[in-house]
Design an enzyme around this catalytic site. Structure first.
Site, PDB file in Angstrom:
ATOM      1  N   GLU A   1      20.799  24.452  15.536  1.00 46.79           N
ATOM      2  CA  GLU A   1      21.794  24.323  16.586  1.00 46.79           C
ATOM      3  C   GLU A   1      23.205  23.586  16.301  1.00 46.79           C
ATOM      4  O   GLU A   1      24.005  24.319  16.636  1.00 46.79           O
ATOM      5  CB  GLU A   1      21.232  23.294  17.700  1.00 46.79           C
ATOM      6  CG  GLU A   1      21.997  23.208  18.920  1.00 46.79           C
ATOM      7  CD  GLU A   1      21.265  22.382  20.075  1.00 46.79           C
ATOM      8  OE1 GLU A   1      20.190  22.357  20.073  1.00 46.79           O
ATOM      9  OE2 GLU A   1      21.883  22.269  20.951  1.00 46.79           O
TER      10      GLU A   1
ATOM     11  N   ARG B 202      59.324  32.074  16.635  1.00 46.70           N
ATOM     12  CA  ARG B 202      60.164  31.451  17.648  1.00 46.70           C
ATOM     13  C   ARG B 202      61.396  30.591  17.306  1.00 46.70           C
ATOM     14  O   ARG B 202      61.087  29.730  16.418  1.00 46.70           O
ATOM     15  CB  ARG B 202      59.312  30.443  18.561  1.00 46.70           C
ATOM     16  CG  ARG B 202      59.920  29.527  19.309  1.00 46.70           C
ATOM     17  CD  ARG B 202      60.390  30.189  20.786  1.00 46.70           C
ATOM     18  NE  ARG B 202      60.824  29.283  21.818  1.00 46.70           N
ATOM     19  CZ  ARG B 202      61.510  29.704  22.770  1.00 46.70           C
ATOM     20  NH1 ARG B 202      61.681  30.893  22.994  1.00 46.70           N
ATOM     21  NH2 ARG B 202      62.139  28.738  23.744  1.00 46.70           N
TER      22      ARG B 202
ATOM     23  N   GLY C 201      55.092  25.122  22.642  1.00 45.28           N
ATOM     24  CA  GLY C 201      56.116  24.569  24.086  1.00 45.28           C
ATOM     25  C   GLY C 201      55.366  25.158  25.248  1.00 45.28           C
ATOM     26  O   GLY C 201      54.050  25.420  25.268  1.00 45.28           O
TER      27      GLY C 201
ATOM     28  N   SER D  20      30.061  14.410  21.221  1.00 46.06           N
ATOM     29  CA  SER D  20      30.788  13.823  20.073  1.00 46.06           C
ATOM     30  C   SER D  20      30.255  12.271  20.031  1.00 46.06           C
ATOM     31  O   SER D  20      29.952  11.802  18.699  1.00 46.06           O
ATOM     32  CB  SER D  20      32.056  13.825  19.988  1.00 46.06           C
ATOM     33  OG  SER D  20      32.731  15.228  19.784  1.00 46.06           O
ATOM     34  N   GLU D  21      30.089  11.592  21.018  1.00 45.99           N
ATOM     35  CA  GLU D  21      29.493  10.219  20.720  1.00 45.99           C
ATOM     36  C   GLU D  21      28.130  10.302  20.340  1.00 45.99           C
ATOM     37  O   GLU D  21      27.701   9.360  19.530  1.00 45.99           O
ATOM     38  CB  GLU D  21      29.645   9.600  22.224  1.00 45.99           C
ATOM     39  CG  GLU D  21      31.055   9.503  22.817  1.00 45.99           C
ATOM     40  CD  GLU D  21      31.699  10.659  23.564  1.00 45.99           C
ATOM     41  OE1 GLU D  21      31.151  11.602  23.427  1.00 45.99           O
ATOM     42  OE2 GLU D  21      32.879  10.454  23.818  1.00 45.99           O
TER      43      GLU D  21
HETATM   44  C1  LIG Z   1      29.501  24.653  28.720  1.00 41.02           C
HETATM   45  C2  LIG Z   1      28.378  23.945  28.577  1.00 41.02           C
HETATM   46  C3  LIG Z   1      26.982  24.693  28.127  1.00 41.02           C
HETATM   47  C4  LIG Z   1      25.704  24.089  27.933  1.00 41.02           C
HETATM   48  N1  LIG Z   1      24.785  24.645  27.457  1.00 41.02           N
HETATM   49  C5  LIG Z   1      23.437  24.129  27.575  1.00 41.02           C
HETATM   50  C6  LIG Z   1      22.274  24.913  27.522  1.00 41.02           C
HETATM   51  O1  LIG Z   1      22.391  26.236  27.003  1.00 41.02           O
HETATM   52  N2  LIG Z   1      21.138  24.393  27.526  1.00 41.02           N
HETATM   53  C7  LIG Z   1      20.905  23.114  27.959  1.00 41.02           C
HETATM   54  O2  LIG Z   1      19.668  22.585  27.836  1.00 41.02           O
HETATM   55  N3  LIG Z   1      22.112  22.219  27.993  1.00 41.02           N
HETATM   56  C8  LIG Z   1      23.272  22.835  27.865  1.00 41.02           C
HETATM   57  N4  LIG Z   1      24.383  22.054  28.116  1.00 41.02           N
HETATM   58  C9  LIG Z   1      24.218  20.562  28.514  1.00 41.02           C
HETATM   59  C10 LIG Z   1      24.744  19.814  27.353  1.00 41.02           C
HETATM   60  O3  LIG Z   1      23.792  19.665  26.420  1.00 41.02           O
HETATM   61  C11 LIG Z   1      24.869  18.451  28.113  1.00 41.02           C
HETATM   62  O4  LIG Z   1      25.983  18.483  29.136  1.00 41.02           O
HETATM   63  C12 LIG Z   1      25.191  17.373  27.272  1.00 41.02           C
HETATM   64  O5  LIG Z   1      24.114  16.903  26.700  1.00 41.02           O
HETATM   65  C13 LIG Z   1      25.992  16.072  27.995  1.00 41.02           C
HETATM   66  O6  LIG Z   1      25.086  15.914  28.931  1.00 41.02           O
HETATM   67  P1  LIG Z   1      25.820  15.296  30.162  1.00 41.02           P
HETATM   68  O7  LIG Z   1      26.809  16.507  30.667  1.00 41.02           O
HETATM   69  O8  LIG Z   1      24.753  15.346  31.451  1.00 41.02           O
HETATM   70  O9  LIG Z   1      26.717  14.273  29.987  1.00 41.02           O
HETATM   71  P2  LIG Z   1      25.843  12.591  30.030  1.00 41.02           P
HETATM   72  O10 LIG Z   1      24.906  12.460  29.178  1.00 41.02           O
HETATM   73  O11 LIG Z   1      25.947  12.125  31.389  1.00 41.02           O
HETATM   74  O12 LIG Z   1      27.542  11.824  29.145  1.00 41.02           O
HETATM   75  C14 LIG Z   1      28.348  11.308  30.045  1.00 41.02           C
HETATM   76  C15 LIG Z   1      29.445  10.501  28.738  1.00 41.02           C
HETATM   77  O13 LIG Z   1      28.772   9.566  28.377  1.00 41.02           O
HETATM   78  C16 LIG Z   1      28.576   9.584  27.117  1.00 41.02           C
HETATM   79  N5  LIG Z   1      27.168   9.122  26.653  1.00 41.02           N
HETATM   80  C17 LIG Z   1      26.177   9.285  27.009  1.00 41.02           C
HETATM   81  N6  LIG Z   1      25.043   8.589  26.289  1.00 41.02           N
HETATM   82  C18 LIG Z   1      25.886   7.781  25.349  1.00 41.02           C
HETATM   83  C19 LIG Z   1      25.482   7.223  24.460  1.00 41.02           C
HETATM   84  N7  LIG Z   1      24.020   6.892  24.211  1.00 41.02           N
HETATM   85  N8  LIG Z   1      26.319   6.190  23.658  1.00 41.02           N
HETATM   86  C20 LIG Z   1      27.504   6.752  23.759  1.00 41.02           C
HETATM   87  N9  LIG Z   1      28.145   7.589  24.642  1.00 41.02           N
HETATM   88  C21 LIG Z   1      27.129   8.357  25.519  1.00 41.02           C
HETATM   89  C22 LIG Z   1      28.673  11.080  26.516  1.00 41.02           C
HETATM   90  O14 LIG Z   1      29.081  11.148  25.361  1.00 41.02           O
HETATM   91  C23 LIG Z   1      29.798  11.491  27.684  1.00 41.02           C
HETATM   92  O15 LIG Z   1      30.926  11.271  27.061  1.00 41.02           O
HETATM   93  C24 LIG Z   1      25.607  22.586  28.455  1.00 41.02           C
HETATM   94  C25 LIG Z   1      26.618  22.084  28.774  1.00 41.02           C
HETATM   95  C26 LIG Z   1      27.984  22.660  28.841  1.00 41.02           C
HETATM   96  C27 LIG Z   1      29.116  21.850  29.616  1.00 41.02           C
END
Ligand SMILES: Cc1cc2nc3c(=O)[nH]c(=O)nc-3n(C[C@H](O)[C@H](O)[C@H](O)COP(=O)(O)OP(=O)(O)OC[C@H]3O[C@@H](n4cnc5c(N)ncnc54)[C@H](O)[C@@H]3O)c2cc1C
Length: 397
Positions: free
Chosen positions: A258, A284, A357, A384-385
Site C-alpha cells: 500500500e 514566461r 504566478g 504523514s504524522e
Molecule cells: C481521498 C481519500 C481516500 C481514501 N481512501 C480510503 C480507502 O479507499 N479506504 C479506506 O479504508 N480509507 C480511505 N481513506 C481514509 C484515510 O485512510 C483516512 O482519512 C486517514 O487514515 C486519516 O483518518 P482521518 O481522516 O479520520 O483523520 P484523523 O485520524 O481524525 O486525523 C486528524 C489529524 O490528526 C492527526 N493524528 C491522528 N492521530 C495521530 C497520532 N497518533 N499522532 C499524531 N497525529 C495524529 C492526523 O495526522 C491528522 O492530521 C481515504 C481518505 C481520503 C481523504
C-alpha cells in the site's frame, strides 16, 4: 507572454537514465511502452479533458479496459490468474508512469492493493474470481475507515455477527472508500470480536449485495471517495478472506504494498508538476527575460529537482528491496517512501503554482489539478504524522 502547454513536457529524465543499472531490460521497455500509451491517449489537453471530465474524474472505464487488453493491469499478479507475475517494482513503474502521463486509471491503485490481499489470504475460489477479474479490468475497493475510525483503524465498529448456519450479518458505515462507486467488490474489514486489533476480519463483499448503499462524497478533486452503508448485509460463511479475527495481521502484511504504490503514484505526479513548471518558467517572460532565469527561481527549481530525484531513488530502492525479500516487512522504509513521495508531490504542486504566478491558479493550466490531487496524498493511506510515528518507533522511540 503566457505559454500554452499542449504536449507533455520533457524536462525530467526518464527513469532508466538515472536507474538504468537497476532496471531490467523488460522494466525499461515497460516504462517506455507506458509513456507511449500516455502520450498517444492523453498527450493533449483536449484528450485529458475529454477523458477525465475537466480533471474531476480520476477513472475512465473505457481507457481502463484498454489497459486490461494490453495485459498491464495484471502487472504484479500471478500468471496462473492471467497476470504477468511481475513484482512490486513493476507495479510502481506502472503507477509512476500513468500518474506522470495523467492517465485516468485511478481505480488501479485500490485494485492492486486489494488484489494483493486476496492473493496472500484468499481461498482458491476467491483468488480465481477476484484476481482474474482484476486482470480483465474489474476495479476493487478496500473499506477500513469509518467516521469514528481514521488513523486509529483498530477502533472500527462495523459489526459482523455469525448466525447459526454460518451466515454473516453485517451492519455499519464505512467512509472515504476510494473507487467504491466503480468497484465490482469491496474488501471489507469488520469487527467480529471484542479485542481491538485481534477482533477484526476481512470479508469479500460484492457491491451489488442487498443492504449495501454506496454514496459519493464531494471533494475538491471530484469523484473519488464514497460512504458505504451496510444494513443487515448477509454474506455466506465462505465470504471470509483469510482468518476470522485475523484481519489486523493481514492488513499489516499488506503495508509494504500500500505505501509503496501510493508513493510511486505521487512520484509520477511530482515529476509531472515539476516538468509543467519548468516548461512554463522557461517561456514566461517578465523584465525582458524568462522568469525561470532569475536566480531566485532557478534555485527553487534546482531544490525541487533534487528532492524529486531523492524521492525516485528511495521509492525505486525500497520497491526492489521488497521484491528481493517478499517474506519481510519493511515498515520503516515503506513509510519513508510514502512520507517522502507524498510530501514532495504536494510541495512540487504548491511551488509550481507559486512559480507560475496567477496563471498557476487558473483552470487554464493543469497545476491546480496537480495540487488538488497531491494535497490529500499526505492524508490517505496513513497521514504523514502517522508515517513519522511508524518510522520513529522503529528506532525504539
Ligand atoms: C481521498 C481519500 C481516500 C481514501 N481512501 C480510503 C480507502 O479507499 N479506504 C479506506 O479504508 N480509507 C480511505 N481513506 C481514509 C484515510 O485512510 C483516512 O482519512 C486517514 O487514515 C486519516 O483518518 P482521518 O481522516 O479520520 O483523520 P484523523 O485520524 O481524525 O486525523 C486528524 C489529524 O490528526 C492527526 N493524528 C491522528 N492521530 C495521530 C497520532 N497518533 N499522532 C499524531 N497525529 C495524529 C492526523 O495526522 C491528522 O492530521 C481515504 C481518505 C481520503 C481523504
Amino acid at each position: 507572454m503566457c505559454p500554452t502547454l499542449t504536449e507533455p513536457p520533457t524536462g525530467t529524465r526518464i527513469p532508466e537514465d538515472l536507474m538504468g543499472s537497476r532496471l531490467t531490460e523488460e522494466q525499461a521497455a515497460f516504462a517506455a511502452a507506458l509513456r507511449d500509451f500516455a502520450k498517444r491517449e492523453c498527450g493533449t489537453r483536449e484528450q485529458r479533458d475529454a477523458l477525465a471530465g475537466d480533471g474531476h474524474e480520476a477513472h475512465h472505464p473505457g481507457l481502463y479496459g484498454r489497459l486490461a487488453e494490453l495485459g498491464w493491469l495484471g502487472v504484479c499478479l500471478p500468471e496462473e490468474y492471467g497476470g504477468s507475475g511481475g513484482g512490486l517494482a513493476d507495479a510502481c513503474l506502472f503507477l509512476e508512469e500513468t500518474s506522470y502521463g495523467m492517465v485516468p486509471c485511478g481505480g488501479f491503485i485500490t485494485t492492486v492493493i486489494t488484489a494483493k490481499a486476496y492473493e496472500r489470504f484468499g481461498t482458491e475460489r476467491q483468488r480465481r474470481e477476484v484476481l482474474t477479474g482484476a486482470v480483465c479490468g474489474d476495479v476493487l475497493a478496500i473499506a477500513m475507515s469509518e467516521p469514528g475510525a481514521g488513523s486509529d483503524v483498530g477502533a472500527l465498529r462495523c459489526r459482523a455477527r455469525r448466525e447459526g448456519d454460518g451466515t454473516w450479518v453485517i451492519d455499519g458505515q464505512k467512509t472515504w472508500i476510494s473507487n467504491a462507486h466503480c468497484a465490482k467488490s469491496i474488501l471489507l474489514v469488520a469487527r467480529t470480536g471484542e479485542d481491538k486489533h485481534g477482533g477484526l476480519t476481512m470479508f469479500h463483499l460484492p457491491v451489488g449485495t442487498a443492504g449495501v448503499e454506496v454514496r459519493g462524497i464531494d471533494t475538491m478533486r471530484g469523484r473519488e471517495v464514497n460512504d458505504v452503508f451496510l444494513t443487515g448485509v448477509r454474506l455466506p460463511a465462505d465470504a471470509v478472506v483469510g482468518e476470522v479475527d485475523g484481519g489486523w495481521r493481514q492488513l499489516m502484511a499488506g503495508l509494504n504494498y500500500e505505501r509503496l504504490f501510493l508513493a510511486a503514484n505521487m512520484l509520477g505526479l511530482a515529476r509531472r508538476a515539476f516538468d509543467d513548471t519548468v516548461a512554463y518558467v522557461r517561456e514566461r517572460e517578465q523584465f525582458g527575460r524568462p522568469v525561470g532565469s532569475f536566480q531566485a527561481m532557478r534555485h527553487r527549481i534546482a531544490d525541487l529537482a533534487t528532492e524529486i530525484e531523492c524521492t525516485r531513488l528511495l521509492v525505486r530502492e525500497v520497491a526492489l528491496d521488497c521484491d528481493a525479500r517478499p517474506d519481510r516487512l519493511f515498515p520503516r522504509e515503506a513509510s519513508m517512501a510514502k512520507l517522502k513521495a507524498t510530501e514532495t508531490a504536494k510541495r512540487a504542486a504548491l511551488e509550481g503554482m507559486q512559480m507560475m504566478g496567477g496563471y498557476g491558479y487558473t483552470t487554464e493550466f493543469e497545476m491546480e489539478r496537480h495540487l488538488r490531487a497531491a494535497v490529500v496524498s499526505t492524508v490517505y493511506g496513513g497521514t504523514s504524522e502517522i508515517q513519522r510515528d511508524v518510522i520513529g518507533r522503529t528506532y525504539g522511540l
